[in-house]
Design an enzyme around this catalytic site. Structure first.
Site, short mmCIF file in Angstrom:
data_model
loop_
_atom_site.label_atom_id
_atom_site.label_comp_id
_atom_site.label_asym_id
_atom_site.label_seq_id
_atom_site.Cartn_x
_atom_site.Cartn_y
_atom_site.Cartn_z
CG HIS A 30 -10.64 11.49 34.29
ND1 HIS A 30 -11.16 10.23 34.53
CD2 HIS A 30 -9.31 11.33 34.17
CE1 HIS A 30 -10.17 9.34 34.57
NE2 HIS A 30 -9.04 9.99 34.35
CB SER B 69 -6.16 9.25 32.95
OG SER B 69 -6.68 9.00 34.24
CG ASP C 165 -14.65 10.30 34.75
OD1 ASP C 165 -14.17 10.50 35.88
OD2 ASP C 165 -13.97 10.41 33.71
#
Length: 550
Positions: free
Chosen positions: A522, A277, A519
């Site tokens: 990312h 990702s 998160d």
């Protein structure tokens, strides 16, 4: 009687002559040291009088508390060759220190030139074997040759001969799993504005972040193809300063990403991101940058009509006016996820000896950007019990770093056999550093209060051991692979993760609950991945092959 008095007087005067002689001897020694200092320009003697406060990590001439010695200020006009001295290993008591920038000072009080940020909390890296953030570990990578020097003695001798900074010496340490971890690779240090070199000779991954109000490459909220998890603006992040930074290499300038030029060079070709990702993060960034340069936006579309890309699969954006595609192939391990049957049932395995079955989707691409790393930190992969398979053998236990190396070797054999070096440019993007504080990704780690990058290099993390393994594998490939070494530049950017801004909250309670599941791996878009693509563009021009010739 007179002789007796003289004898008595001699006895009384005799003891007083010894201090006088000692004083004379001490004076001669001091004068000798002074002349030595002048003749050798301080190479040996000046550090002696600086207080013996510290040494290199490999050369532990140690801190001695000579508080009675007057301090000698050598910072105003430092001898140019002091930093080239290689100190022999010495042990004195329990005092230790570390040399930085050629000066001797207490380890805890060491300052970094240009630093203007105090330590703010304990930032931790969730990369498993990489450990927590600490002082920078700086390795040496020559431009155009990504092999990392692992012999500290050779590095010391080489840098001493060249008069290079002690800060650039390679040090080796062991992590908790007894795996060697190198320091963050850097180039030759900052150079003045008038000493900049051409991009071909420059390590574009060694640098710093500087403010740039012309960023981002596309306006906040303008790109409909950003996954909701990465769209911090959509979910109400109140500050926008995190998009106003650019990466400035030390010693050279890199071009801004000219989207029209990029597309023209990609005309009739296929560019593919393959990996996890974090590569999807980079893929969406490039799509948005290139799309922003197109007048008729409808002529840019995902060929299957999808607008969400989180699920594992294969996605392709077509730029109609240039007859090219920019694709993403989900393959987080690069090697094959599989299963193994036993009399007790079937369980999941990871085939370290076989590539993922998606290879047919990208083997003929013109540019391929691989990555793999973050999925190797998950519980099953990091524990390594009854999970890693080679042939019909499932390893009872295998360390994750060893498994990662074997997977990379499988990948390297595949590209050597299947990639046409006359057609395809191959990249491998390095590990993107995480910034969880107070826990990990699954245990309450946070980063939502961060609004500025790290400025003090003393608080960067360890160079990821997985990337060290990658560098060794890249030395053995027959097909040239360009290493996008983004680990150091991402280590600074604790401010640019989605954190809690990856979804919309209907109540205050939902938002509070979100703080326990953030998160910090990312990156917001627009944001840091735009810089990765800027460096990809610079690297393509630097390679100068095919349509990328200047």
């Amino acid at each position: 009687m007179e002789s007796t008095r003289l004898a008595l007087a001699d006895q009384l005067l005799a003891p007083r002559r010894k201090p006088f002689l000692l004083w004379v001897a001490a004076s001669l020694i001091i004068l000798s040291l002074f002349f030595l200092t002048t003749s050798f320009k301080g190479r040996i003697v000046t550090p002696f009088f600086s207080g013996f406060n510290s040494v290199t990590r490999n050369s532990s001439l140690v801190s001695w508390p000579f508080s009675r010695f007057p301090s000698i200020n050598t910072t105003s006009s430092p001898p140019t060759n002091v930093i080239g001295v290689v100190l022999e290993k010495t042990h004195v008591g329990n005092f230790t220190g570390i040399t930085q920038n050629g000066s001797f000072g207490d380890e805890e009080a060491t300052s970094v030139p240009g630093s203007h940020e105090a330590k703010s909390g304990n930032l931790t890296d969730s990369s498993g074997d990489e450990g927590g953030l600490e002082r920078p570990r700086l390795g040496i990578i020559e431009p155009g040759n990504h092999s990392l020097s692992s012999n500290a003695g050779d590095a010391d001798a080489k840098r001493s001969a060249e008069g290079a900074s002690v800060e650039n010496l390679v040090a080796e340490i062991k992590n908790e799993g007894n795996e060697e971890i190198g320091r963050f690779p850097v180039g030759g240090g900052e150079q003045g504005e008038n000493n900049k070199v051409s991009i071909e000779k420059c390590d574009i991954f060694d640098g710093k972040w500087v403010r740039d109000d012309s960023k981002p490459y596309y306006p906040l909220g303008s790109c409909p193809y950003i996954d909701k998890d990465f769209d911090c603006y959509l979910h109400g992040r109140p500050d926008v300063g995190f998009v106003k930074w650019k990466w400035q290499p030390n010693g050279c300038d890199i071009p801004s990403l000219n989207a029209t030029d990029f597309l023209e060079r990609l005309r009739g070709k296929k560019l593919v991101f393959v990996g996890d990702s974090l590569n999807r993060n980079m893929w969406e960034s490039l799509v948005c940058i290139l799309r922003n340069s197109i007048g008729k936006k409808k002529r840019v579309y995902e060929i299957s009509g999808r607008r969400e890309f989180k699920k594992k699969g294969i996605y392709a954006f077509r730029f109609e006016d240039y007859n090219c595609t920019v694709d993403f192939v989900s393959s987080p391990f690069l090697v094959r996820e599989s299963s193994f049957k036993t009399k007790n049932g079937t369980f999941e395995t990871l085939r370290l000896d076989l590539m993922d079955q998606t290879t047919s989707m990208y083997h003929d691409a013109d540019v391929i950007i691989f990555n793999s790393g973050h999925w190797w930190t998950h519980e099953k992969t990091s524990r390594g019990e009854d999970y890693y398979q080679e042939g019909n053998h499932v390893h009872r236990r295998l360390k994750v770093l060893e498994a990662y190396k074997r997977a990379l070797l499988t990948w390297a054999r595949w590209i050597d056999k299947n990639i046409d070096r006359n057609r395809t440019l191959v990249f491998f993007k390095g590990y993107s550093v995480t910034h969880f504080r107070g826990g990990q990704w699954n245990s309450g780690g946070q980063c939502h209060r961060e609004t500025e990058p790290i400025f003090n290099t003393a608080y960067l993390g360890k160079y990821p051991s997985k990337m060290r393994a990658l560098q060794h594998v890249l030395q053995e490939t027959k097909i040239p692979v360009i290493y996008l070494n983004i680990s150091r530049l991402t280590a600074y950017r604790k401010d640019a993760h989605p954190s809690i801004y990856r979804m919309t909250y209907n109540t205050a309670e939902e938002r509070i609950a979100a703080e326990r599941s953030q998160d910090c791996s990312h990156w917001c878009l627009p944001g840091v991945p735009d810089t990765w693509n800027e460096l990809l563009y610079a690297s393509l021009l630097k390679a100068g092959l095919g349509s990328w010739k200047k």
